[in-house]
Write an enzyme that holds these catalytic residues in place. Structure first.
Site, PDB file in Angstrom:
ATOM      1  N   VAL A  53      13.068 -54.536  10.570  1.00 17.71           N
ATOM      2  CA  VAL A  53      14.192 -54.295  10.510  1.00 17.71           C
ATOM      3  C   VAL A  53      14.826 -53.332   9.581  1.00 17.71           C
ATOM      4  CG1 VAL A  53      16.539 -54.364  11.118  1.00 17.71           C
ATOM      5  CG2 VAL A  53      15.079 -55.970  12.175  1.00 17.71           C
ATOM      6  N   GLY A  89      10.180 -52.574   1.877  1.00 17.20           N
ATOM      7  CA  GLY A  89      11.488 -53.247   1.161  1.00 17.20           C
ATOM      8  C   GLY A  89      11.491 -52.823  -0.363  1.00 17.20           C
ATOM      9  N   ASN A 110      -9.084 -44.710   3.261  1.00 14.45           N
ATOM     10  CA  ASN A 110      -9.745 -44.203   3.486  1.00 14.45           C
ATOM     11  C   ASN A 110     -10.566 -42.773   3.330  1.00 14.45           C
ATOM     12  OD1 ASN A 110      -9.912 -46.865   5.112  1.00 14.45           O
ATOM     13  ND2 ASN A 110      -9.134 -45.903   6.744  1.00 14.45           N
TER      14      ASN A 110
END
Length: 624
Positions: free
Chosen positions: A299, A547, A496
């Site tokens: 969220v 976060g 990559n």
């Protein structure tokens, strides 16, 4: 003594003047530059130390530009203690080798929790092989290929890296073909090969089976999962070296990396720079959580575009503190045995959580509404309003929800939805919570019809973003098509074999299609903050870093704050009206209007604001 000292001083001055005169005559005879002759004249009466300093500065400007002399690859640990690649760049400066910079690239591997031990061991071995191969490439062929090149020649460096990688791909292909041919030749040919077993009989349709299950007979079978796009072991060497060269160039020119990337994107023309909008993960309620809810892997909160990056981070830090306090509350007394007496919904367990590798709390939720109501309540307590001060996005991680044995998405533990039902679920969710302005990976990439459907249904009211469902950057550039699956935007990552030139090319392609670019971090991040400079330099709309916890993620938010301060101090922070509010895809908006007209009904919800904060306040009020 005074006369003797004065004599020595006069003698020294005469000797110095004589040396200067000889130097001027020598350089004049040998084609001395005019500016050096003027410099010698201007320093004629300076002290020896000053003269040598001026001459050193002058000769440093005339010296050969720095060139790459060595590139070193190392096996280091990322933020989760897992192996990844570090690259050091050494340059020859005034005939001396010097270590210019280091970068650490993150691997492409996803972080799986509660995975089977044998699968975890296999991935651990694959990761170790990928890193060791990359180290070998860097320390052998790549360092020899790039020796003597100027770090400022990014395009040529990336071109050589692409050629090198193409040769490695061809080698791997030939090796695979050889292995297959050897396996085939080793099979005994004395007996004819056994015929393949007959296909299983088609399932019989029982018309009289349980009422209400008729839909299981007529449901269209799901498309099988596409093969995972192969990643060549060692490919991270390409992306890491390309980034390291760009950073070395910036340091040698005494410029920040983001400016060097911006000049690369805009063909060395000084661009106006913008800060990307934040996408900050607040909580995780995906399959790795202990609750029943699977749908919301992340969220995500998006501060209003008119807020500065610092204001947005401070606001979200306060929200995160409130979430932590709620999670840390002691469990209620066990005296009450009746369900619902603790204020929670019947049969729903209390919210608890643990810190995720994404830098946010993984909490246990049993319903789709629960995490949204949690955030909504915290915002209300802080005097904030969803849809006005901040907005939400949901990372659905559709590819993780599919139960292939049932052919359906397991949204909540034991609750399954087919692809068509998932469209209705998302429409209902946006109707109920219009402050949700983005859905990331609502489906698997194989469910193209549902991507089309949700794009035309909701694309005028929220962003439909392809993350894992999108192809790799190399495939997107090869095919030149970013519209499969149908979406408003893409999440791109530096992993990559992606070079700096690739990032410039893919962002130009996305911009040309009027899509939005989200620059994302990987699941297992390192403490290297270079990707923030890449996001600013490339001018992406959003940056998704996870976060506001864990050092490897917080260091990137700190870098964002530093860049914003630098741009403000230098008067280089741009302001674009198109970035003030969210603009959704015009094609999707027209399609939605056509659907509404055909259905002859009222709009499901007002369109997200395109004029001012006042309109967004109305939407925020409706979300309450």
């Amino acid at each position: 003594m005074g006369e003797e000292g004065g004599g020595r001083s006069c003698g020294t001055t005469r000797e110095l003047q004589k040396l200067k005169q000889q130097a001027m005559e020598y350089y004049r005879e040998n084609g001395v530059p005019r500016r050096l002759e003027e410099l010698l004249n201007s320093t004629f009466y300076l002290q020896p130390a000053d003269v040598y300093g001026h001459l050193a500065n002058c000769f440093s400007k005339l010296a050969k530009p720095p060139t790459i002399c060595k590139i070193v690859g190392k096996d280091v640990l990322d933020g989760l203690g897992l192996p990844t690649l570090q690259v050091d760049i050494f340059c020859t400066i005034q005939n001396f080798p010097k270590n210019i910079c280091s970068v650490v690239i993150s691997t492409h591997f996803e972080v799986h929790e509660n995975v089977l031990p044998e699968l975890a061991e296999a991935e651990e071995a694959e990761r170790a092989s990928a890193v060791s191969t990359a180290v070998e490439w860097v320390n052998s062929t790549i360092t020899h290929e790039l020796q003597g090149m100027a770090p400022s020649d990014q395009a040529e460096v990336d071109h050589l890296l692409r050629i090198f990688f193409a040769s490695k791909v061809q080698e791997a292909k030939e090796r695979k073909e050889l292995e297959n041919s050897l396996e085939y030749s080793a099979v005994p040919t004395l007996l004819p090969p056994a015929p393949p077993p007959p296909p299983p009989p088609p399932p019989t349709k029982k018309r009289g089976q349980k009422p209400g299950r008729k839909d299981t007979i007529t449901e269209k079978p799901i498309a099988p999962a596409e093969p995972v796009e192969p990643v060549l072991s060692g490919s991270m060497a390409i992306g890491a070296v390309s980034l390291a060269v760009a950073k070395a160039c910036a340091m040698l020119l005494n410029k920040p990396l983001y400016l060097n990337i911006a000049l690369l994107k805009h063909n060395q023309e000084q661009p106006m720079l913008f800060m990307p909008l934040l996408m900050v993960s607040l909580v995780s309620c995906g399959k790795s959580s202990s609750g029943k809810l699977n749908l919301m892997k992340e969220v995500i909160c998006i501060p209003h575009p008119e807020l500065t990056t610092r204001q947005g981070v401070e606001m979200l830090m306060e929200i995160q503190k409130r979430i932590n306090k709620i999670i840390e509350l002691p469990s209620p007394p066990k005296a009450e045995t009746k369900k619902g007496h603790d204020g929670s919904k019947r049969g729903q367990q209390q919210i608890t959580g643990k810190m995720s590798h994404l830098g946010c709390l993984t909490i246990n939720c049993d319903t789709i509404e629960q995490p949204l109501l949690l955030i909504q309540e915290i915002c209300a307590n802080l005097g904030l309003e969803l849809g006005t001060n901040l907005h939400l996005a949901i990372n659905c991680a559709g590819h993780e929800l599919m139960d292939y044995s049932k052919g359906k998405y397991e949204v909540i533990m034991g609750t399954y939805k087919n692809a068509v039902e998932m469209v209705d679920l998302y429409v209902d969710l946006i109707n109920k919570y219009p402050s949700i302005i983005a859905l990331i990976d609502p489906f698997r990439k194989e469910d193209s019809e549902q991507w089309d459907s949700i794009y035309h249904t909701l694309g005028s009211r929220c962003y439909i973003i392809a993350g894992t469902a999108s192809k790799s950057i190399s495939k997107l550039l090869e095919q030149g098509n970013i519209s499969i699956p149908k979406s408003n935007g893409l999440i791109i990552k530096h992993t990559n074999q992606t070079t700096m030139s690739d990032l410039v090319e893919i962002t130009n392609l996305i911009d040309s299609k009027k899509h939005i670019t989200v620059f994302g971090s990987t699941e297992g991040e390192s403490s290297d903050d270079s990707l923030v400079d890449l996001a600013v330099g490339l001018g992406v709309r959003f940056i998704k870093l996870g976060g506001l916890s864990r050092g490897e993620r917080v260091t990137k938010y700190n870098r964002l704050l530093t860049i914003e301060e630098e741009l403000v101090q230098n008067g280089a922070l741009g302001f674009n009206e198109e970035r003030t509010f969210f603009y959704f895809n015009e094609e999707a908006e027209k399609a939605a209007e056509a659907l509404e007209a055909a259905a002859a009904r009222e709009p499901l919800a007002p369109t997200f604001p395109t004029q001012g904060v006042e309109e967004s306040a109305e939407i925020g009020a409706s979300s309450g």
